[in-house]
Design a protein around this motif. Structure first.
Motif, PDB file in Angstrom:
ATOM      1  N   THR A 166      64.421  73.585  67.210  1.00 46.15           N
ATOM      2  CA  THR A 166      65.707  74.239  67.022  1.00 46.15           C
ATOM      3  C   THR A 166      66.640  73.227  66.376  1.00 46.15           C
ATOM      4  O   THR A 166      66.682  72.075  66.799  1.00 46.15           O
ATOM      5  N   GLN A 217      64.671  76.530  77.109  1.00 43.97           N
ATOM      6  CA  GLN A 217      65.991  76.239  76.557  1.00 43.97           C
ATOM      7  C   GLN A 217      66.648  75.073  77.283  1.00 43.97           C
ATOM      8  O   GLN A 217      67.297  74.219  76.664  1.00 43.97           O
ATOM      9  N   GLU A 218      66.490  75.023  78.594  1.00 42.18           N
ATOM     10  CA  GLU A 218      67.070  73.932  79.370  1.00 42.18           C
ATOM     11  C   GLU A 218      66.451  72.600  78.959  1.00 42.18           C
ATOM     12  O   GLU A 218      67.159  71.587  78.842  1.00 42.18           O
ATOM     13  N   LYS A 271      65.085  71.917  75.971  1.00 47.52           N
ATOM     14  CA  LYS A 271      65.574  71.607  74.624  1.00 47.52           C
ATOM     15  C   LYS A 271      66.952  70.955  74.691  1.00 47.52           C
ATOM     16  O   LYS A 271      67.214  69.946  74.023  1.00 47.52           O
ATOM     17  N   ASP A 272      67.833  71.538  75.487  1.00 48.53           N
ATOM     18  CA  ASP A 272      69.178  70.984  75.625  1.00 48.53           C
ATOM     19  C   ASP A 272      69.137  69.585  76.233  1.00 48.53           C
ATOM     20  O   ASP A 272      69.906  68.697  75.837  1.00 48.53           O
TER      21      ASP A 272
END
Length: 211
Positions: free
Chosen positions: A121, A173-174, A176-177
């Motif tokens: 991303t 997502q967590e 990736k962040d």
């Protein structure tokens, strides 16, 4: 120029005397904000390390493994390009599930171009930030007197899981962040240590919105 963060005798090949359980006498466990020389891992990045590793405590980094040393290595390598030069490694403590996180720096020869790699991303930080559930790479421009004051210097900071490849465990997502947050923290510390103009264009806090 390679550096490693672990103080374990079996990993680094050096250390103090061992006690009866085979642990070096100088073995120490610290909070995330104390890793890599301190003033490198922000409180946000320390929380992100917990998301990535499942731990809030880590093996202490060796005294010489700091962002200051990594910046000196960047200056020493300039103007040649490099690949995956170690800046710091993060290990979970003895007696907990093994986890290694590798933080690297590279001098690259041009600003990054857009990527169509579906594994990443793209985020709005620096010249380019790419993040995935097991790694992140942030590239920023660095105009600095320490690097010839050139306006064409580009530094990439990578954060990757070390060891044998394993499927990421946790919310995608967590993760990736979290990887992007750790990469941002180290990149900003590097930009400040090198004296990059405008901190290399990096924001003071991680920006996790997709580009």
């Amino acid at each position: 120029m390679a550096v490693a963060a672990s103080l374990l005798l079996g990993v680094t090949g050096c250390g103090g005397d061992e006690d009866k359980d085979g642990v070096p006498d100088d073995y120490e466990v610290v909070a995330g904000t104390e890793l890599c020389g301190g003033n490198t891992v922000s409180s946000d990045a320390a929380k992100a390390l917990r998301v990535i590793t499942g731990s809030s405590r880590f093996e202490a980094s060796g005294e010489e493994y700091t962002v200051k040393q990594a910046a000196a290595d960047v200056v020493g390598a300039y103007p040649r390009t490099t690949m995956f030069e170690d800046a710091c490694r993060v290990y979970t403590p003895l007696g907990t599930p093994d986890f290694e996180l590798r933080i690297t720096w590279d001098l690259v020869d041009q600003a990054p171009t857009s990527t169509a790699d579906p594994d990443y991303t793209v985020l709005k930080m620096g010249e380019e930030t790419l993040t995935a559930p097991d790694k992140a790479i942030i590239t920023f421009a660095c105009q600095s007197n320490k690097l010839g004051n050139s306006d064409d210097v580009h530094i990439a900071i990578g954060v990757r899981r070390g060891g044998m490849p394993k499927p990421p465990a946790g919310d995608v997502q967590e993760l990736k962040d979290a990887y992007a947050t750790v990469a941002h923290s180290f990149a900003l510390a590097m930009a400040k240590e090198l004296g990059c103009k405008n901190n290399g264009g990096l924001p003071a806090k991680p920006v996790l919105d997709p580009a």
